[in-house]
Design a protein around this motif. Sequence first.
Motif, mmCIF file in Angstrom:
data_model
loop_
_atom_site.group_PDB
_atom_site.id
_atom_site.type_symbol
_atom_site.label_atom_id
_atom_site.label_comp_id
_atom_site.label_asym_id
_atom_site.label_seq_id
_atom_site.Cartn_x
_atom_site.Cartn_y
_atom_site.Cartn_z
ATOM 1 N N THR A 31 55.241 75.655 -1.310
ATOM 2 C CA THR A 31 54.125 76.655 -0.992
ATOM 3 C C THR A 31 54.492 78.045 -0.656
ATOM 4 O O THR A 31 54.376 79.115 -0.851
ATOM 5 N N TYR A 32 55.619 77.836 0.196
ATOM 6 C CA TYR A 32 56.442 79.198 0.692
ATOM 7 C C TYR A 32 57.031 79.813 -0.455
ATOM 8 O O TYR A 32 56.793 81.165 -0.208
ATOM 9 N N GLU A 86 57.262 73.389 4.146
ATOM 10 C CA GLU A 86 56.328 73.535 3.003
ATOM 11 C C GLU A 86 57.105 74.475 2.207
ATOM 12 O O GLU A 86 56.686 75.463 1.723
ATOM 13 N N SER A 141 53.985 80.323 4.751
ATOM 14 C CA SER A 141 54.102 78.829 5.386
ATOM 15 C C SER A 141 55.495 78.509 5.630
ATOM 16 O O SER A 141 56.415 79.590 5.601
ATOM 17 N N SER A 142 55.714 77.547 6.279
ATOM 18 C CA SER A 142 57.061 77.053 6.749
ATOM 19 C C SER A 142 57.935 77.273 5.991
ATOM 20 O O SER A 142 57.735 76.384 4.663
ATOM 21 N N ARG A 198 55.386 84.378 10.014
ATOM 22 C CA ARG A 198 56.314 83.040 9.596
ATOM 23 C C ARG A 198 55.429 81.927 10.119
ATOM 24 O O ARG A 198 55.039 81.968 11.271
ATOM 25 N N ASP A 199 55.660 80.810 9.367
ATOM 26 C CA ASP A 199 54.989 79.583 9.656
ATOM 27 C C ASP A 199 53.723 79.425 10.227
ATOM 28 O O ASP A 199 53.285 79.647 11.295
ATOM 29 N N LYS A 200 52.587 79.480 9.184
ATOM 30 C CA LYS A 200 51.528 79.691 9.588
ATOM 31 C C LYS A 200 50.949 78.561 10.402
ATOM 32 O O LYS A 200 51.299 77.794 10.554
ATOM 33 N N GLU A 212 54.403 81.623 -2.220
ATOM 34 C CA GLU A 212 53.880 83.053 -1.368
ATOM 35 C C GLU A 212 54.792 83.969 -1.499
ATOM 36 O O GLU A 212 54.258 85.224 -1.548
#
Length: 604
Positions: free
Chosen positions: A246-247, A243, A238-239, A190-192, A250
């Motif tokens: 984007t999250y 984000e 992504s967060s 989690r959270d790149k 994904e």
Amino acid sequence: MENYVAGNYEKVYLADGKQAAGSSSSYSTHLIDGEGKFNSSGLESFTQNANLSKSGKSYSVISIMGPQSSGKSTLLNHLFQTNFVEMNANKGRSQTTLGIWLAKCVNVEPCTLVMDLEGNDGRERGDNDTSFEKQIALFALAVSDVVLINMWCHDVGREKAANKPLLRTAFQVMMRLFKPRQTTLLFVLRDKTQTPFAKLEQILKKDTLEIWNSIPKPQSRKETAFSEFFNIKVVALSSYEEEMETYLEEVSELRNQLSSGEIMSTSDESFVPALGFSISAEEIWKTIRANKDLNIPPPTVMIAKVRCEEIAREKLEAFLANNEWCELSEATSTNNPVPDFGNKTSSLINACLSQYDEDAQLYEDDIRQERRQMLIDNLMLRIKPAYDSALQVIITGKVKEFKDAFENDLKGGKSFRDMVDICVERYSSQFDRAFEDISIPEGNWDCSVEKEKFMNEINAIVGQARGEKLNDLIHEYNEKLRDTTREPLEAILGNPGSETWPNIRELLSTQSKEIAKEYYQAMSQLGGDQDTTSLDDIQTQFQGYLKQIIVTKAKIEAPKVANLMQDRFITMFLQDSDSMPRSWNEDDIDINKIIRVAKTQVSN
């Protein structure tokens, strides 16, 4: 009913795990509560409401584990449109999910079940209560095809935050308890961060393999490769808060990968039928809670034993309640033959076994066949009394038929011996055909004892008839012996002399021998005793009877002896040696000598 706030919409759950009207079509239930209690009734309702019976083996189980408040429930809800309770950030970071919640994914084929596990490393349980965390982690690994391990990117390489203690314990127990099934461990980062994904993936795989290599293994698993038990996949998201768009993209891609089987192993060796998931899950949890880890069988064996026993019991009860069987069973108690009993019963048995085979086809073959044989044994146990009654009716009926037919043949004047051979053979064959008519292949019963009983009874009838015939024959030849010896005996006894007893002995020998030959010839036509009774024995019997006749005749003639002696004396006294009247001369007659000679002749 409880209300939970999740994101920007409200989820409503009913007590049985089914959602209230107007909510999503997902079904969920609190599978294991925070105290470790397994919700059997809720899972049963869940199974029915989610129509798991229609899925067969075409389904999968996905679970998620990870630190408390790491967004596990939120991730599942976005991945599978489930309604797991999410943490309300406005109330602070705290424990949200207790135990394990189970839900069916919406619009996912094949059927997918998702388990949301209580987060580990939470302050509510603390460091002193990690056993429950290990138990639910082991449970998830035991029943899941894919286990999502939710963790923060910045925790990669750490100890507790990267779930290493949890995985170490789970791996060690899994090694002892379960056969390989290639469960997929999907690490969800989690959270790149700025750390390259490939580097993070490399670290995770390296750390996981080191855990595997470091755990003690039983002798039988010394050379077992990690890949036989697990696959490792890694994805990064992504967060969620920073984000969101984007999250969500994904997550959608991850959803596609999971539903397409791209991530999941294609092996279904350890799958259990969806209908039996409830039994398998409960048995595994009971064993884990009781710390019977070394004795726990594979899930497929557990579910197969329980379900196949249930199916066998259901089919046995259905067979016994079947109207056609009830009618057949009752008919055997009426002392009347039941036409085609064997074929009709065998047909019902085959129908019962076919239904069992259909319902149990998804379970382990060895267990299925073992319980199938138990079902056959139980069926035969219930059928045997009716079969025995039907067989007894055959014996009784065929014995009566034989007796009537045999008596009619006797009246027809046929040769007794030929008639016996033909009649016995005919009814022996009829018994065999009647036995075939009631025989049940599944029972594999031998009727040799009953056949012997039947043959003994008809042989007793034959023996009785032969005995009566022999008695009649003996009486007939005794009378014949009496008739043939009457005149010769009267002649001998009517004129007694010095040859009387030799003549009687000669008559006794010749006549008994002659009649014995005739009787022996006639007796041979009846069969039976001629092989054990010799001609000499028969002659001895007739001699005994003739002696009785002679004694009886002698007793009749005995009162005449005095007169005969007197007549003999007078004859010898009044006749000379030439049987001429004696001349009496006073000078040459010796009266006393003549008297002595006459007395001697009488005594002879």
